[in-house]
Design a protein around this motif. Structure first.
Motif, PDB file in Angstrom:
ATOM      1  N   THR A 105      -8.741  39.568 -20.935  1.00 10.82           N
ATOM      2  CA  THR A 105      -7.603  38.836 -21.496  1.00 10.82           C
ATOM      3  C   THR A 105      -8.044  38.286 -22.855  1.00 10.82           C
ATOM      4  O   THR A 105      -9.231  38.292 -23.185  1.00 10.82           O
ATOM      5  N   VAL A 106      -7.069  37.810 -23.647  1.00 14.65           N
ATOM      6  CA  VAL A 106      -7.351  37.280 -24.981  1.00 14.65           C
ATOM      7  C   VAL A 106      -6.764  35.884 -25.069  1.00 14.65           C
ATOM      8  O   VAL A 106      -5.597  35.668 -24.728  1.00 14.65           O
ATOM      9  N   ASP A 107      -7.580  34.919 -25.532  1.00 14.71           N
ATOM     10  CA  ASP A 107      -7.051  33.567 -25.647  1.00 14.71           C
ATOM     11  C   ASP A 107      -6.507  33.323 -27.059  1.00 14.71           C
ATOM     12  O   ASP A 107      -6.514  34.220 -27.912  1.00 14.71           O
ATOM     13  N   LEU A 149     -11.963  37.419 -23.031  1.00 13.79           N
ATOM     14  CA  LEU A 149     -12.541  37.010 -21.758  1.00 13.79           C
ATOM     15  C   LEU A 149     -12.684  38.266 -20.908  1.00 13.79           C
ATOM     16  O   LEU A 149     -11.688  38.928 -20.581  1.00 13.79           O
ATOM     17  N   LEU A 150     -13.923  38.608 -20.580  1.00  9.16           N
ATOM     18  CA  LEU A 150     -14.210  39.808 -19.798  1.00  9.16           C
ATOM     19  C   LEU A 150     -14.448  39.395 -18.362  1.00  9.16           C
ATOM     20  O   LEU A 150     -15.400  38.676 -18.052  1.00  9.16           O
ATOM     21  N   HIS A 151     -13.567  39.823 -17.500  1.00  9.03           N
ATOM     22  CA  HIS A 151     -13.632  39.415 -16.097  1.00  9.03           C
ATOM     23  C   HIS A 151     -14.509  40.408 -15.346  1.00  9.03           C
ATOM     24  O   HIS A 151     -14.036  41.301 -14.653  1.00  9.03           O
ATOM     25  N   ASN A 152     -15.800  40.202 -15.507  1.00  6.30           N
ATOM     26  CA  ASN A 152     -16.802  41.122 -14.985  1.00  6.30           C
ATOM     27  C   ASN A 152     -17.445  40.506 -13.747  1.00  6.30           C
ATOM     28  O   ASN A 152     -17.847  39.344 -13.770  1.00  6.30           O
ATOM     29  N   PRO A 153     -17.551  41.246 -12.645  1.00  4.03           N
ATOM     30  CA  PRO A 153     -18.216  40.683 -11.455  1.00  4.03           C
ATOM     31  C   PRO A 153     -19.618  40.202 -11.790  1.00  4.03           C
ATOM     32  O   PRO A 153     -20.279  40.717 -12.696  1.00  4.03           O
ATOM     33  N   SER A 154     -20.068  39.207 -11.051  1.00  7.62           N
ATOM     34  CA  SER A 154     -21.366  38.605 -11.341  1.00  7.62           C
ATOM     35  C   SER A 154     -22.517  39.586 -11.223  1.00  7.62           C
ATOM     36  O   SER A 154     -23.582  39.386 -11.809  1.00  7.62           O
ATOM     37  N   GLY A 161     -22.274  42.717 -12.209  1.00 10.57           N
ATOM     38  CA  GLY A 161     -22.003  43.806 -13.135  1.00 10.57           C
ATOM     39  C   GLY A 161     -23.138  44.002 -14.124  1.00 10.57           C
ATOM     40  O   GLY A 161     -23.982  43.128 -14.327  1.00 10.57           O
ATOM     41  N   ASP A 162     -23.152  45.171 -14.778  1.00  9.72           N
ATOM     42  CA  ASP A 162     -24.244  45.521 -15.690  1.00  9.72           C
ATOM     43  C   ASP A 162     -24.326  44.570 -16.883  1.00  9.72           C
ATOM     44  O   ASP A 162     -25.414  44.190 -17.307  1.00  9.72           O
ATOM     45  N   LEU A 163     -23.184  44.199 -17.449  1.00  8.21           N
ATOM     46  CA  LEU A 163     -23.208  43.310 -18.605  1.00  8.21           C
ATOM     47  C   LEU A 163     -23.739  41.931 -18.231  1.00  8.21           C
ATOM     48  O   LEU A 163     -24.536  41.340 -18.965  1.00  8.21           O
ATOM     49  N   ALA A 164     -23.290  41.419 -17.096  1.00  6.50           N
ATOM     50  CA  ALA A 164     -23.760  40.104 -16.652  1.00  6.50           C
ATOM     51  C   ALA A 164     -25.256  40.133 -16.369  1.00  6.50           C
ATOM     52  O   ALA A 164     -25.974  39.166 -16.673  1.00  6.50           O
ATOM     53  N   LYS A 181     -18.270  34.795 -13.022  1.00  8.33           N
ATOM     54  CA  LYS A 181     -17.640  36.113 -13.054  1.00  8.33           C
ATOM     55  C   LYS A 181     -16.905  36.417 -14.354  1.00  8.33           C
ATOM     56  O   LYS A 181     -16.155  37.390 -14.419  1.00  8.33           O
ATOM     57  N   THR A 182     -17.111  35.613 -15.364  1.00  7.62           N
ATOM     58  CA  THR A 182     -16.415  35.839 -16.630  1.00  7.62           C
ATOM     59  C   THR A 182     -17.394  35.760 -17.789  1.00  7.62           C
ATOM     60  O   THR A 182     -18.231  34.856 -17.846  1.00  7.62           O
TER      61      THR A 182
END
Length: 235
Positions: free
Chosen positions: A41-43, A49-54, A56-59, A104-105
């Protein structure tokens, strides 16, 4: 004399519209390249805001980053929602950094933006990006263009009469390519080339219903003109 009507969105507005309407993006860091679909989403400050599971590879990469953030590129591809030649309308690349916001974000903080489209490449500063607003039709554009194209004989074919004569007579097909508050863009296609023409609205549309009314005004102008021979029909 009446004031000139702005008939084109600025590069910053185009960029904010791409951010608003995009359903997917690609994130590239030093360690990986990840595609996220329906997970952002975009604020109001143009932060992603990237809603990536905890797990996830990026996290995971961010968790071991020395300074608690990651330098990253985020890429968006703006694709026309109707069948036209060369459907990619624009590419938007954001440079910045990723930080964590809760378990998670992730938050992407843009520092710059580069928009590439048929008009060339524009570098957009952070202030420009933050202050610009997405077009009020951005999240409705795909559906509205698809409806216009589905009613081709009643909408696009008459509107093609507003194109320059050379494009009318040389085109084998005309499709709606882009819709924003300033107007409608039609793409006229020949077997080996294409040309895009903006049909500007008399006044900027503020919402989808207003845009529909403006299109009806264009249709009234178009149908008042004599039909040229060999106008393209839908294939």
């Amino acid at each position: 004399m009446p004031a000139a009507v702005c008939s084109e969105p600025t590069p910053a507005e185009r960029a904010r519209s791409v951010l608003s309407a995009a359903g997917s993006l690609t994130v590239t860091t030093n360690g990986q390249r990840v595609e996220l679909i329906g997970l952002h989403t975009v604020d109001a400050a143009a932060r992603l805001l990237l809603h990536n599971p905890s797990d996830g590879d990026l996290a995971a990469e961010l968790a071991v980053a020395p300074h608690g953030d990651l330098t990253a590129l985020v890429e968006f591809t703006d694709v026309a929602p109707v069948a036209v030649r060369e459907r990619v309308r624009a590419r938007l690349t954001l440079g910045g950094r990723l930080t964590a916001l809760g378990p998670k974000t992730l938050v992407f903080h843009p520092a710059r933006a580069v928009l590439t489209d048929d008009d060339g490449t524009a570098v957009i500063g952070l202030d420009e990006l933050t202050l610009a607003s997405p077009d009020p039709l951005a999240t409705h554009e795909a559906e509205m263009l698809a409806r216009l194209d589905a009613a081709h004989a009643d909408t696009v074919a008459p509107l093609a009469r507003l194109l320059p004569a050379r494009q009318q007579l040389g085109a084998s097909d005309v499709r709606p390519l882009r819709l924003d508050r300033h107007g409608l863009v039609l793409r006229s296609q020949t077997p080996d080339s294409h040309h895009d023409t903006r049909l500007p609205f008399a006044t900027a549309a503020t919402h989808p219903g207003d845009a529909v009314r403006q299109i009806h005004v264009l249709l009234a102008r178009a149908t008042a003109r004599p039909r040229r021979r060999h106008l393209p029909s839908r294939s």
